[in-house]
Design an enzyme around this catalytic site. Structure first.
Site, PDB file in Angstrom:
ATOM      1  N   ASP A   1       0.933  -1.132  -0.092  1.00 61.98           N
ATOM      2  CA  ASP A   1       0.107  -0.085   0.045  1.00 61.98           C
ATOM      3  C   ASP A   1       1.022   1.224  -0.036  1.00 61.98           C
ATOM      4  OD1 ASP A   1      -2.391   1.359   0.601  1.00 61.98           O
ATOM      5  OD2 ASP A   1      -1.561   1.932   2.571  1.00 61.98           O
ATOM      6  N   LEU A   2       0.422   2.426  -0.446  1.00 62.20           N
ATOM      7  CA  LEU A   2       1.468   3.721  -0.321  1.00 62.20           C
ATOM      8  C   LEU A   2       1.259   4.400   0.969  1.00 62.20           C
ATOM      9  CD1 LEU A   2       3.261   5.221  -2.077  1.00 62.20           C
ATOM     10  CD2 LEU A   2       1.315   6.550  -3.309  1.00 62.20           C
ATOM     11  N   ASP A   3       0.078   5.181   1.079  1.00 58.19           N
ATOM     12  CA  ASP A   3      -0.130   6.049   2.084  1.00 58.19           C
ATOM     13  C   ASP A   3      -0.241   5.265   3.432  1.00 58.19           C
ATOM     14  OD1 ASP A   3      -0.772   8.005   3.980  1.00 58.19           O
ATOM     15  OD2 ASP A   3      -2.890   7.929   3.421  1.00 58.19           O
TER      16      ASP A   3
ATOM     17  N   THR B   1       1.374  10.196   3.696  1.00 60.68           N
ATOM     18  CA  THR B   1       0.700  11.317   2.920  1.00 60.68           C
ATOM     19  C   THR B   1      -0.646  11.481   3.659  1.00 60.68           C
ATOM     20  OG1 THR B   1       0.002   9.640   1.368  1.00 60.68           O
ATOM     21  CG2 THR B   1       1.510  11.313   0.398  1.00 60.68           C
TER      22      THR B   1
ATOM     23  N   LYS C   1     -10.924  -0.589  -1.903  1.00 62.96           N
ATOM     24  CA  LYS C   1     -10.627  -1.591  -0.848  1.00 62.96           C
ATOM     25  C   LYS C   1     -11.622  -1.376   0.153  1.00 62.96           C
ATOM     26  CE  LYS C   1      -5.780  -0.654  -1.281  1.00 62.96           C
ATOM     27  NZ  LYS C   1      -4.601   0.082  -0.656  1.00 62.96           N
TER      28      LYS C   1
ATOM     29  N   LYS D   1      -8.474   7.000   6.445  1.00 66.55           N
ATOM     30  CA  LYS D   1      -7.288   6.518   5.768  1.00 66.55           C
ATOM     31  C   LYS D   1      -7.411   5.208   4.952  1.00 66.55           C
ATOM     32  CE  LYS D   1      -3.681   7.974   9.206  1.00 66.55           C
ATOM     33  NZ  LYS D   1      -2.783   7.712  10.356  1.00 66.55           N
TER      34      LYS D   1
ATOM     35  N   SER E   1      -2.249   0.919  -4.489  1.00 66.65           N
ATOM     36  CA  SER E   1      -2.961   1.811  -3.636  1.00 66.65           C
ATOM     37  C   SER E   1      -4.261   2.524  -4.243  1.00 66.65           C
ATOM     38  CB  SER E   1      -1.739   2.980  -3.680  1.00 66.65           C
ATOM     39  OG  SER E   1      -2.496   4.285  -3.488  1.00 66.65           O
ATOM     40  N   ALA E   2      -5.100   2.967  -3.347  1.00 62.09           N
ATOM     41  CA  ALA E   2      -6.306   3.728  -3.915  1.00 62.09           C
ATOM     42  C   ALA E   2      -6.052   5.064  -4.607  1.00 62.09           C
ATOM     43  CB  ALA E   2      -6.927   3.846  -2.571  1.00 62.09           C
TER      44      ALA E   2
ATOM     45  N   GLU F   1      -0.170  -3.230   4.497  1.00 54.25           N
ATOM     46  CA  GLU F   1      -1.061  -2.419   4.611  1.00 54.25           C
ATOM     47  C   GLU F   1      -1.245  -1.879   6.172  1.00 54.25           C
ATOM     48  OE1 GLU F   1      -3.789  -0.850   3.534  1.00 54.25           O
ATOM     49  OE2 GLU F   1      -4.065  -1.264   1.509  1.00 54.25           O
ATOM     50  N   ASP F   2      -1.562  -0.497   5.884  1.00 53.57           N
ATOM     51  CA  ASP F   2      -1.692   0.102   7.430  1.00 53.57           C
ATOM     52  C   ASP F   2      -3.343   0.442   7.801  1.00 53.57           C
ATOM     53  OD1 ASP F   2      -2.125   2.107   5.272  1.00 53.57           O
ATOM     54  OD2 ASP F   2      -2.189   3.635   6.781  1.00 53.57           O
TER      55      ASP F   2
HETATM   56  P1  B16 Z   1      -6.261  10.195  -3.914  1.00 57.07           P
HETATM   57  P2  B16 Z   1      -3.380   4.415  -0.086  1.00 57.07           P
HETATM   58  C1  B16 Z   1      -5.435   6.246  -0.061  1.00 57.07           C
HETATM   59  O1  B16 Z   1      -3.984   5.818  -0.430  1.00 57.07           O
HETATM   60  C2  B16 Z   1      -5.390   6.988   1.064  1.00 57.07           C
HETATM   61  O2  B16 Z   1      -4.981   6.307   2.400  1.00 57.07           O
HETATM   62  C3  B16 Z   1      -6.707   7.766   1.466  1.00 57.07           C
HETATM   63  O3  B16 Z   1      -6.495   8.724   2.273  1.00 57.07           O
HETATM   64  C4  B16 Z   1      -6.940   8.487  -0.045  1.00 57.07           C
HETATM   65  O4  B16 Z   1      -8.200   9.175   0.175  1.00 57.07           O
HETATM   66  C5  B16 Z   1      -6.868   7.470  -1.047  1.00 57.07           C
HETATM   67  O5  B16 Z   1      -5.770   6.990  -1.274  1.00 57.07           O
HETATM   68  C6  B16 Z   1      -7.181   8.231  -2.295  1.00 57.07           C
HETATM   69  O6  B16 Z   1      -6.273   9.186  -2.854  1.00 57.07           O
HETATM   70  O7  B16 Z   1      -7.530  11.289  -3.323  1.00 57.07           O
HETATM   71  O8  B16 Z   1      -4.908  10.812  -3.953  1.00 57.07           O
HETATM   72  O9  B16 Z   1      -6.950   9.482  -5.214  1.00 57.07           O
HETATM   73  O10 B16 Z   1      -3.557   4.016   1.433  1.00 57.07           O
HETATM   74  O11 B16 Z   1      -4.400   3.224  -0.521  1.00 57.07           O
HETATM   75  O12 B16 Z   1      -2.154   4.365  -0.651  1.00 57.07           O
HETATM   76 MG    MG Z   2      -2.889   3.204   3.526  1.00 59.51          MG
END
Ligand code: B16
Ligand code: MG
Length: 217
Positions: A10-12, A18, A146, A46, A115-116, A170-171
């Site tokens: 996962d990224l964030d 982030t 997810k 998150k 990542s989302a 994953e966090d």
């Molecule tokens: P964006 P991850 C997620 O990243 C974030 O944790 C979440 O807070 C955010 O809303 C989502 O990405 C979408 O991000 O607005 O940049 O498309 O944890 O899946 O890496």
């Molecule tokens: Mg995350």
């Protein structure tokens, strides 16, 4: 018996933090709409997609808007968020992440990002990690958020490996659930209390070894 072939990240919250920039942008939007939004409330966003995050924010503020306005609000938040992440540098990579990615590849395993975020490529470019991944699946390539397993199944498909041979890092609770739904092993980054369904929980990628991963199989 299967063995580990790939590590999916996962990224964030796993590779970079982030969440703090998402928080600044969502709080700015909340203030513009006339209500407060706290760091504790931000925990609920998150791992959640952009539109779902907006729904949660509006529920907190007790606001309702038409679909058109909601899309404008999400776009506005994203413009601010993108502005915040343009200054991100290598020093924002979370402890142990770059080293762990390298050791995974040196051991002959593949790596993928799952990542989302629709901004994942910008972030990876800014912190210099694009070349550390054999496959990158982000919010621009997925239709379902997810805990749907889509993002991780697409990673396995692109890497040409069986999902049962993948380990997800994953966090977020929804991310752990997505890994489970994909039939993958998963390691939680955080606390056992927050991520009770992970196979193993560690505070960061600095505290995990390849040996611990092989032992999951
Ligand atoms: P964006 P991850 C997620 O990243 C974030 O944790 C979440 O807070 C955010 O809303 C989502 O990405 C979408 O991000 O607005 O940049 O498309 O944890 O899946 O890496
Ligand atoms: Mg995350």
């Amino acid at each position: 018996m299967s063995t580990v072939r790939a590590c999916l990240f996962d990224l964030d919250g796993v590779i970079v933090d982030t969440a703090k920039y998402h928080f600044l942008a969502w709080r700015r939007l909340a203030q513009e709409l006339g209500f407060e939004f706290t760091k504790e409330q931000n925990e609920r966003l998150k791992g959640v997609s952009r539109m779902q995050s907006l729904e949660i924010l509006l529920e907190i503020g007790g606001k309702t808007f038409s679909q058109n306005v909601k899309e404008e609000l999400a776009a506005k938040k994203n413009l601010w968020y993108v502005e915040y992440i343009t200054t991100m540098k290598q020093n924002e990579i979370l402890p142990g992440a770059a080293e762990f990615l390298l050791s995974v590849r040196q051991a002959g395993l593949q790596t993928a990002l799952g990542s989302a975020s629709k901004n994942a490529m910008t972030i990876l470019h800014n912190v210099g990690l694009v070349s550390y991944f054999d496959s990158i699946i982000d919010g621009t390539k997925t239709a379902k958020a997810k805990p749907d397993p889509e993002v991780f199944l697409l990673c396995a498909k692109e890497l040409n490996v069986d999902p049962a041979t993948c380990v997800v890092f994953e966090d977020a609770k929804a991310g752990i659930e997505a890994a489970r739904n994909a039939g993958m092993h998963c390691i939680g980054i955080g606390t056992k209390e927050d991520l009770p369904d992970a196979d193993l929980v560690v505070p960061s990628l600095a505290s995990i070894t390849l040996e611990q991963i092989t032992q999951l199989f």
